[in-house]
Design an enzyme around this catalytic site. Structure first.
Site, PDB file in Angstrom:
ATOM      1  N   CYS A 189       0.807  -1.222   0.000  1.00  0.00           N
ATOM      2  CA  CYS A 189       0.000   0.000   0.000  1.00  0.00           C
ATOM      3  C   CYS A 189       0.843   1.277   0.000  1.00  0.00           C
ATOM      4  O   CYS A 189       0.640   2.174  -0.820  1.00  0.00           O
ATOM      5  CB  CYS A 189      -0.989  -0.015   1.163  1.00  0.00           C
TER       6      CYS A 189
ATOM      7  N   HIS B 268      -5.825   1.816  -4.325  1.00  0.00           N
ATOM      8  CA  HIS B 268      -4.926   1.285  -3.297  1.00  0.00           C
ATOM      9  C   HIS B 268      -4.518  -0.133  -3.632  1.00  0.00           C
ATOM     10  O   HIS B 268      -5.104  -0.789  -4.501  1.00  0.00           O
ATOM     11  CB  HIS B 268      -5.593   1.359  -1.915  1.00  0.00           C
TER      12      HIS B 268
ATOM     13  N   HIS C 261      -2.722   1.386   6.843  1.00  0.00           N
ATOM     14  CA  HIS C 261      -3.075   1.271   5.428  1.00  0.00           C
ATOM     15  C   HIS C 261      -3.236   2.658   4.825  1.00  0.00           C
ATOM     16  O   HIS C 261      -3.702   3.593   5.479  1.00  0.00           O
ATOM     17  CB  HIS C 261      -4.376   0.479   5.255  1.00  0.00           C
TER      18      HIS C 261
END
Length: 360
Positions: A275, A335, A323
């Site tokens: 990520c 993402h 994240h």
């Protein structure tokens, strides 16, 4: 006369033995069923497996960011150690050259019978004795005191570099230990997730793996249905984006171009990303350097509220800021979700909100 002998017992036949054994096992099973001592734990439902797998992926991602940070620190420590060793080698070579020059001069003076105390010192093998006596010779005003002082300074410089290199080496080993620990944690979480997924049917696994692994799937129902059916989902068409700057627009364009590439933990591209690796690469394409981890990227540029979001902004999730995605407008982001998935478009409502930052 009545017989007092016991009646003769007939031996059990094979069928009788099997029947008796079956009845005995059935009785034992009934007994344990009532006391509950050996009931097997019921199997997990697909929904329970998904919940556990999602949790494992979240924990693995948090460990991945710790791994990324440790790897970055390990790299810095290694580069610093290499530089210190190179500098120490250069200064040691220079010191040896200076001492050799003094030795040559000392040999010349010895042959002429005029070996001064400074030259005697230059030939000393013990560095401690060398440094202790050097100050006395400098104060005594020996004609070679300047040369001796220069060598003395070089000895101190080399020793300082050696001490600094030793400290850096200790730091490097500490970071390497942390790196290995975080790597083991990530791999353990992912192995457990894989074990759970293997308990499901191929169709059930495909359905779970088509989702983000963060408690939600694609923000686009049609895309989600297509993934569940195993069909390839084409990335959204490129279009003009109302980004706050040309660099933000470039970062968004890069992220669109990465859609479909696999998530690999610790990866920074160009063929795979995790990520924070994706957001770092997206902004790097626009000429902006971001730090490596989610918990450092959130402090990049300026923090903004959810109501201020604009394309190119970094959006963060979970209490541990584990994240990150790249906002593209309309409540959506691009993402890299988790292992087994690919870079994709998702809703920012799929995960617990943690904050947002604008790099420029």
């Amino acid at each position: 006369m009545a017989s007092h002998r016991k009646p003769r017992q007939r031996p059990l036949t094979g069928g009788t033995v099997r029947t008796a054994a079956t009845l005995a096992l059935a009785g034992a099973a009934t007994a344990t069923l009532f006391d509950g001592s050996s009931q097997a734990e019921p199997g997990l439902t697909p929904a329970q497996v998904k919940a556990k797998v999602d949790r494992l992926y979240e924990e693995a991602e948090a460990a991945t960011e710790q791994y990324n940070g440790a790897r970055e620190k390990t790299g810095r420590a290694q580069r610093s150690l290499d530089a210190l060793r190179d500098e120490a080698a250069r200064k040691t070579a220079k010191l040896n050259t200076a001492r050799n020059a003094l030795g040559s001069l000392a040999a010349s003076q010895y042959r002429s019978g005029s070996l001064g105390p400074a030259m005697q010192l230059a030939l000393a093998d013990d560095p401690e004795e060398y440094l202790a006596r050097a100050a006395l010779i400098e104060r005594a005003g020996d004609r070679n005191a300047a040369e001796i002082a220069a060598v003395r300074r070089q000895v101190h410089e080399v020793r300082a570099l050696q001490d600094k290199a030793a400290a850096t080496l200790a730091d490097l080993r500490t970071q390497q230990t942390r790196l290995a620990r975080h790597k083991a944690t990530v791999e353990g979480k992912l192995a457990e997730a894989k074990r759970l997924l293997n308990r499901l049917t191929a169709e059930q696994r495909a359905r779970i793996e088509a989702e983000d692994g963060h408690g939600g799937g694609s923000a686009d129902p049609a895309a989600r249905a297509a993934r569940s059916a195993g069909r390839t989902v084409a990335p959204p068409p490129a279009k003009a984006v109302a980004a706050p700057s040309s660099r933000a627009a470039q970062a968004v364009a890069f992220a669109y171009g990465a859609i479909g590439k696999p998530y690999v933990w610790g990866a920074t591209g160009p063929n795979a990303y995790d990520c924070s690796g994706l957001t770092q690469a997206a902004w790097r394409s626009a000429g902006v350097t971001l730090p490596r981890t989610t918990y450092t990227q959130i402090n990049t540029g300026s923090r903004i509220s959810r109501s201020q979001l604009a394309p190119g902004d970094l959006v963060f999730f979970y209490s541990g800021v584990s994240h990150v995605g790249l906002y593209i407008g309309g409540g959506k982001m691009i993402h890299a979700p988790r292992p087994g998935s690919t870079v994709r478009v998702a809703s920012i409502d799929d995960m617990p909100w943690a904050g947002a930052a604008r790099p420029v």
